[in-house]
Design an enzyme around this catalytic site. Sequence first.
Site, PDB file in Angstrom:
ATOM      1  N   TRP A 140      47.359 -46.821  -6.436  1.00 31.52           N
ATOM      2  CA  TRP A 140      47.690 -45.393  -6.312  1.00 31.52           C
ATOM      3  C   TRP A 140      48.456 -44.875  -7.518  1.00 31.52           C
ATOM      4  CZ3 TRP A 140      44.343 -43.531  -3.363  1.00 31.52           C
ATOM      5  CH2 TRP A 140      43.935 -44.182  -2.200  1.00 31.52           C
ATOM      6  N   ASP A 159      55.424 -40.609  -4.978  1.00 27.01           N
ATOM      7  CA  ASP A 159      54.414 -40.623  -3.926  1.00 27.01           C
ATOM      8  C   ASP A 159      54.998 -41.445  -2.776  1.00 27.01           C
ATOM      9  OD1 ASP A 159      52.265 -41.116  -2.266  1.00 27.01           O
ATOM     10  OD2 ASP A 159      50.920 -41.852  -3.837  1.00 27.01           O
ATOM     11  N   LYS A 210      49.351 -41.528   7.102  1.00 28.74           N
ATOM     12  CA  LYS A 210      49.902 -42.866   7.216  1.00 28.74           C
ATOM     13  C   LYS A 210      51.031 -42.893   8.242  1.00 28.74           C
ATOM     14  CE  LYS A 210      47.232 -43.774   3.724  1.00 28.74           C
ATOM     15  NZ  LYS A 210      47.502 -43.643   2.295  1.00 28.74           N
TER      16      LYS A 210
END
Length: 377
Positions: free
Chosen positions: A102, A171, A195
């Site tokens: 990511w 993030d 999530k």
Amino acid sequence: MARVFNFSAGPSCLPEDVLKECAAEMLDYQGSGQSVMEMSHRSKNYEPIIQDAEAMVRKLMNVPDNYKVLFVQGGGSTQFAMVAQNLGIKNKKAAYIETGVWAKKAAAEAKHLGIDVDIIASSKDKNYSYIPKVEKITGDYDYAYICFNNTIMGTHYEYIPDTGNIPLVADISSCVLSEPLDVTKFGLLFAGAQKNLAPAGVTLVIIREDLIPEVDACLPGTPTMLAYKTHADNGSMYNTPPCYTIYVLDKVLHWIEKNGGAEGMLKRNKEKADYLYNYLDNNEGNFYHATAEVGSRSLMNVPFLTKYSDHAADDEVAAAKEKEINDAFVKAASAAGLVNLKGHRLVGGMRASIYNAMTLEGVKALVEFMKDFAKKN
Ligand SMILES: *Cc1c(COP(=O)(O)O)cnc(C)c1O
């Protein structure tokens, strides 16, 4: 009705109480005769929901008044672009710490948009199994970027880099509200909701107000919808927001509050993670081992391998055996009501994602299954 223990990395399990509430209100939300799915986002029934969701984020995360709380679409991946387009406008230069997929994707997107990207540290040397220690970041960067919890690699920062006046962007898709976090240390935080917060469809952005440029001051070509200013000026209602997802998000936030807020979540999550890591670190004959290094371990995502992986990298027979064992594990676990345990292909093996909504009961059931599987294999 048989509910399973769902270890999916995302979309992932939601608190059962929340799902029940949603079900109870499905046909008639508070006497409106409609589902929240069906109502106008500008109606007197809906507006309090999005307002409450924002108020709850502020309360649970202790968000200071000089920060905006936004609900946008496009997932975490769209933030990779928005961060660059909105913050990379002065020197067009940014620092990224590379800790896995990511973080790499975020850096690549910034580069794609013309940002001069400096990878100031990386844990690539050990397949991203740890978080590099970067105590201080200096330079003429418009921002510094980190991925705070690495969903695929199962690593997590146990410190916050000191960036001085450089806005720190993080993030927090897979660790938002899993623990207390000092928002003031960051210029911008974002989290795809699927999530730890809600179904897929909404992304939470928390941004310091002075970092929000005018739409025209963003990188050339930035669409109106990708300027934070557009959403900040319109209470996240410039266009139709993902209404139902925000409604579920609001309920999840109330569930978090009822369970002790961010502190309560940390306690709950530590208990679960300790239980699992303790087994992984001490199981008989080292049948299993965790891939993430001590000192960088995620409380949310726990990848692990079996002893059959030991020689798989350089031995074809071993690799075939490893695959056979992993497949057997995932299949048998699933039959036992423990689902979505297949590891990401970049790490291999298995991965248990144990987000806020996962119960200790679920983790204990997993460990019991693991003991049994190890005995038989
Ligand atoms: C899942 C995830 C993303 C991508 O989110 P999308 O909403 O699918 O774009 C980004 N960052 C992290 C840390 C993630 O876990």
